[in-house]
Design a protein around this motif. Structure first.
Motif, short mmCIF file in Angstrom:
data_model
loop_
_atom_site.label_atom_id
_atom_site.label_comp_id
_atom_site.label_asym_id
_atom_site.label_seq_id
_atom_site.Cartn_x
_atom_site.Cartn_y
_atom_site.Cartn_z
N GLN A 101 8.95 59.75 47.28
CA GLN A 101 8.27 60.71 48.14
C GLN A 101 9.01 62.04 48.23
O GLN A 101 8.46 63.07 47.90
CB GLN A 101 8.05 60.12 49.52
CG GLN A 101 7.04 58.99 49.49
CD GLN A 101 6.83 58.38 50.84
OE1 GLN A 101 7.79 58.11 51.57
NE2 GLN A 101 5.57 58.15 51.18
N SER A 104 15.89 64.10 51.14
CA SER A 104 16.29 64.83 52.35
C SER A 104 17.80 64.99 52.39
O SER A 104 18.54 64.14 51.90
CB SER A 104 15.80 64.10 53.61
OG SER A 104 16.50 62.90 53.79
N ASN A 120 19.44 61.54 51.08
CA ASN A 120 18.64 60.31 51.07
C ASN A 120 17.43 60.48 50.17
O ASN A 120 16.83 61.56 50.11
CB ASN A 120 18.14 59.96 52.47
CG ASN A 120 19.26 59.51 53.39
OD1 ASN A 120 20.28 59.05 52.91
ND2 ASN A 120 19.06 59.64 54.67
N TRP A 122 13.68 59.17 49.86
CA TRP A 122 12.63 58.51 50.62
C TRP A 122 11.57 58.02 49.64
O TRP A 122 11.18 58.73 48.72
CB TRP A 122 12.03 59.47 51.64
CG TRP A 122 13.01 59.80 52.71
CD1 TRP A 122 14.02 60.72 52.64
CD2 TRP A 122 13.11 59.20 54.00
NE1 TRP A 122 14.75 60.72 53.81
CE2 TRP A 122 14.20 59.80 54.67
CE3 TRP A 122 12.38 58.23 54.65
CZ2 TRP A 122 14.57 59.45 55.95
CZ3 TRP A 122 12.75 57.88 55.95
CH2 TRP A 122 13.84 58.49 56.58
N TYR A 123 11.10 56.80 49.87
CA TYR A 123 10.14 56.18 48.94
C TYR A 123 9.30 55.15 49.69
O TYR A 123 9.62 54.76 50.83
CB TYR A 123 10.88 55.52 47.78
CG TYR A 123 11.77 54.37 48.17
CD1 TYR A 123 11.33 53.06 48.09
CD2 TYR A 123 13.06 54.59 48.67
CE1 TYR A 123 12.13 52.00 48.47
CE2 TYR A 123 13.86 53.54 49.05
CZ TYR A 123 13.40 52.25 48.94
OH TYR A 123 14.20 51.20 49.33
N ASN A 125 6.51 54.86 51.46
CA ASN A 125 6.07 55.06 52.85
C ASN A 125 7.17 54.82 53.89
O ASN A 125 7.19 53.81 54.58
CB ASN A 125 4.85 54.18 53.17
CG ASN A 125 3.66 54.59 52.35
OD1 ASN A 125 3.47 55.77 52.07
ND2 ASN A 125 2.87 53.62 51.93
N ASN A 126 8.09 55.74 53.97
CA ASN A 126 9.15 55.79 54.97
C ASN A 126 10.30 54.82 54.79
O ASN A 126 11.04 54.55 55.72
CB ASN A 126 8.60 55.66 56.39
CG ASN A 126 7.98 56.96 56.84
OD1 ASN A 126 8.32 58.02 56.34
ND2 ASN A 126 7.07 56.87 57.79
N LYS A 127 10.51 54.31 53.59
CA LYS A 127 11.75 53.60 53.29
C LYS A 127 12.69 54.63 52.69
O LYS A 127 12.25 55.55 52.01
CB LYS A 127 11.51 52.48 52.29
CG LYS A 127 10.67 51.34 52.83
CD LYS A 127 10.50 50.28 51.79
CE LYS A 127 9.58 49.19 52.26
NZ LYS A 127 9.34 48.21 51.20
N HIS A 128 13.96 54.50 52.96
CA HIS A 128 14.90 55.45 52.35
C HIS A 128 16.16 54.74 51.91
O HIS A 128 16.48 53.65 52.36
CB HIS A 128 15.22 56.60 53.32
CG HIS A 128 16.12 56.21 54.44
ND1 HIS A 128 15.66 55.57 55.57
CD2 HIS A 128 17.44 56.37 54.61
CE1 HIS A 128 16.67 55.36 56.39
NE2 HIS A 128 17.77 55.83 55.83
#
Length: 182
Positions: A101, A104, A120, A122-123, A125-128
């Motif tokens: 995604q 950050s 980080n 992020w991939y 849907n909100n896993k990082h």
């Protein structure tokens, strides 16, 4: 686009290598001595376990002084592997990422009151996944920028609490080309 990306901690300071070697040497000597004195009865086995436990006590700081972390990202197969290495020994397993995604960069307070900058990925849907830590803002941003370019995803500046900003990567590309990075 590169097929594989490796993000690695900087090498350990040279003074930590002999300290780690000393701890590993002591642990090895204790283990060899434990095997030498091993007798095949209950008391001998218990004595061996106590000496082996002492050996483990010396192995722990040896690992602490020599452990390095790196992240391998396989873009073609959409997976990453966190790897921990102690000398030539490497441990880690591949994990699949379905949907990159964004990258950050944000700052995290440390115990001493300073800040460390984290990069980080992020991939899904909100896993990082925490890829990198750096004391220097500029260095952390360059790593985040390079990764976002390789993956062709967005870069988020989350270094100011409650004031997150998406980075204009074309502007950053021009800054890097001109050498005028703040």
């Amino acid at each position: 686009m590169k097929p594989n990306i490796i993000i690695s901690e900087s090498p350990r300071p040279i003074w930590q290598i002999p300290i780690a070697a000393l701890f590993f040497t002591i642990a090895t000597a204790i283990t060899i001595f434990a095997f030498y004195r091993l007798s095949f009865n209950e008391e001998g086995f218990i004595a061996f376990l106590h000496q082996f436990k002492s050996s483990l006590i010396f192995i722990a700081p040896g690992i602490a002084f020599s452990l390095r972390k790196s992240i391998h990202i396989d873009i073609k197969n959409s997976r990453f592997k966190p790897t921990y290495s102690v000398g030539p020994l490497k441990f880690g397993s591949w994990q699949t990422i379905k949907n990159y995604q964004y990258v950050s960069v944000f700052h995290q307070p440390t115990i001493g009151g300073d800040y460390i900058f984290e990069v980080n990925l992020w991939y899904d849907n909100n896993k990082h996944f925490e890829l990198y830590e750096e004391n220097d803002y500029k260095e952390a941003f360059l790593i985040g920028y390079e990764l976002s370019e390789q993956l062709n995803i967005d870069l988020l500046d989350a270094t100011v609490p409650n004031d997150f900003k998406w980075i204009d990567k074309d502007e950053w590309k021009a800054k890097i080309a001109s050498g005028k990075i703040d």
